[in-house]
Design a protein around this motif. Structure first.
Motif: not given
Length: 598
Positions: A460-479, A529-537
């Motif tokens: 999802l981040v590769i296909d939609h970098p704008v969605l990835g921009a809203g994530l916290d790298p620290g939290e992602v590393a913990e999850l 995925l299209e943007a709205p569906e990717a956001e839900r995913a």
């Protein structure tokens, strides 16, 4: 070699079309968002090599090799990174500051020597001393258009024309000798002389269009040998070189076949007849290396050899190297004593085209010729089948091999089971002698739920970098508990947040298994995925990861309570309650307040 700036590297990477680059070496077909073909870096029968045009990357799922255009060229042509950058820069029209001449790569120096020689040969053909050569070309029907298109030149009948030309260009004679243009004089005086003299000259180019060698054709009747090539060099390997390679690449892809001839004038004849997918060997019979080059680009090959006994034997020899690669080979039948060039002159282009289009299967032609020598007695039948069995055993496809055995049995009036037994006997020792295929990547175990969620998040981040921009790298590393993906996802998110997500560059930084996993994911055939569906995913994936994270923590706390009888029960229950509330918040579940004991 001096360091090349990052800005230049980025500019080249953005301008290169990796599909066009790879297609010079591999026959590609589009599958979803990527292109697919046989890997040029290991032997395989089923395509597992993918090229992704949007992300400008490649990856082979068979041997785990992947990267960008620079990485492909480095592997394919054994270049260093600076050499690959400079090679692609020239193709893109991007200027790279030149390093000191002494530090230039061997390939670049040899190419420059060949370029200087080519200019000299072209000038000599057009000048006053080229009248005889121009008349000879005109007599053979080679007009100025074809001379220009194929860069035909003239090696002057002097011992030092190229020697002096290289000296004027400040190219050492030793470089000219390494390129095969010059030979060292005997006697130990250290001088050099031109190898090609008094000959028509045909430049031999590689798939990138670089001149790697030259073929020379004698102009005088008593000049021997009639054809003389420059010797092998770090650039020129006759066992894999084809004359006309760069001109034939696009027509081969367009027409789905390659047409192979034996000489320079034969190739010109096919091009003049409109058959542009033609290639010619350079003074050698077809080799296994030639066959592999062809197999990467097409399945179908048409042989157009001379219509004489030598041409018939050449067809048989060609089958021994082409059939094992799974190529489907046809052979045009030329009249006795004719070659493509003479047939074009005598009957015209349409007749030559028809011979190529109507070419029968080469194995059938060899079979008919072998059986025509005699197949009446048991001995003759045994000899005929024994002569043909090695070719049948070389066919890798069981259906094609079985049908060929059936046809041989029918044509020779022998029992099918006897032919089959002979083929099995022939194949058995070959199987023992066969070289093992290069090792492919070991199969990975089926991923667990956490890994599947991590893969989905990365995609999802590769296909939609704008969605990835809203994530916290620290939290992602913990999850993400998976060691490989916990190494990949934080820098992936960081790149998305910085607005510079380039998969190839990130893979280069990561290296090892992480780079392989990232490239494999990025070239996958799964549609975005299209943007709205990717956001839900994305929201769902994060929720599931958080849920599993809380579940893991709760289980650890439970184990801690069971192991410690002195644990404060109230504080333990309070911690459990906080976990439950955090889990509900992560999942967006509104729960009732809980007080007191559960």
């Amino acid at each position: 070699m001096g360091r090349i700036s990052d800005d230049i590297i980025h500019a080249i990477r953005d301008r290169v079309e990796i599909v066009d680059l790879v297609a010079r070496h591999v026959a590609l077909r589009q599958v979803g968002r990527s292109f697919k073909g046989l890997c040029p870096f290991h032997t395989e029968k089923t395509p597992s090599f993918h090229v992704h045009p949007e992300r400008q990357i490649f990856h082979c799922f068979g041997c785990d090799v992947g990267g960008d255009a620079f990485g492909f060229l480095m592997r394919q042509e054994n270049l260093s990174f600076p050499e690959a950058v400079r090679a692609l820069a020239r193709e893109c029209g991007i200027e790279v500051p030149e390093a000191d001449g002494a530090a230039a790569g061997v390939a670049e120096r040899l190419c420059e020597a060949n370029r200087v020689a080519q200019e000299l040969y072209r000038t000599a053909l057009a000048g006053p001393g080229g009248a005889q050569a121009r008349a000879y070309l005109a007599e053979r029907g080679i007009e100025a258009e074809w001379v220009e298109r194929f860069g035909i030149g003239l090696a002057p009948p002097r011992w030092d024309a190229v020697t002096r030309g290289l000296a004027r260009a400040r190219i050492p004679a030793e470089v000219g000798a390494q390129a095969g243009l010059l030979a060292e004089r005997s006697g130990g005086d250290g001088g050099h002389y031109d190898r090609l003299r008094g000959r028509l000259v045909f430049p031999i180019r590689d798939v990138r269009g670089r001149i790697v060698g030259f073929g020379g054709r004698a102009l005088e009747p008593d000049q021997e040998p009639k054809y003389l090539n420059t010797p092998e060099s770090p650039l020129f390997r006759k066992r894999e070189a084809f004359y006309g390679f760069p001109d034939a690449l696009a027509p081969i892809r367009r027409n789905g076949r390659a047409v192979v001839v034996e000489g320079y004038f034969d190739l010109l004849a096919l091009h003049r007849a409109g058959i542009e997918e033609a290639l010619a060997t350079c003074g050698t019979a077809l080799t296994a290396e030639h066959a592999r080059h062809l197999r990467r680009r097409t399945r179908d090959v048409v042989l157009v050899f001379d219509g004489d006994e030598a041409g018939e034997r050449a067809v048989e020899r060609a089958l021994t190297v082409l059939l094992p690669e799974g190529l489907r080979v046809r052979a045009a039948a030329l009249p006795a004593g004719e070659d493509p060039d003479s047939l074009l002159a005598r009957e015209g282009p349409e007749a030559l085209r028809q011979r190529v289009e109507q070419a029968p299967a080469a194995l059938d032609r060899v079979m008919r010729r072998t059986l025509a020598r005699g197949c009446a007695t048991p001995w003759e039948k045994a000899d005929a089948v024994a002569a043909l069995v090695p070719l049948l055993a070389a066919i890798p496809d069981p259906v094609e091999r079985g049908e060929s055995m059936r046809r041989l049995a029918l044509a020779s009036d022998t029992r099918p089971e006897d032919v089959a037994a002979a083929v099995r006997r022939e194949a058995r020792p070959d199987a023992r002698r066969a070289e093992p295929e290069p090792p492919t990547a070991p199969p990975r175990r089926a991923p667990g739920p956490e890994t599947r969620f991590a893969v989905r998040l990365a995609r999802l981040v590769i296909d939609h970098p704008v969605l990835g921009a809203g994530l916290d790298p620290g939290e992602v590393a913990e999850l993400v508990p998976d060691p490989a993906w916990s190494q990949i996802l934080p820098p992936l998110v960081e790149a998305a947040r910085a607005g510079r997500l380039r998969v190839a560059e990130l893979a280069e930084q990561l290296g090892g298994e992480a780079a392989s996993l990232l490239l494999a994911l990025a070239v996958g055939e799964e549609p975005a995925l299209e943007a709205p569906e990717a956001e839900r995913a994305l929201a769902e994936t994060l929720a599931r990861l958080r849920e599993r994270n809380h579940l893991t923590a709760r289980r650890a706390l439970t184990r801690q309570g069971a192991a410690d009888p002195n644990l404060d029960a109230a504080r333990f229950l309070e911690a459990k309650q906080r976990q439950l509330e955090e889990r509900r918040a992560a999942l967006g579940v509104r729960g009732r307040p809980v007080s007191g004991s559960p």
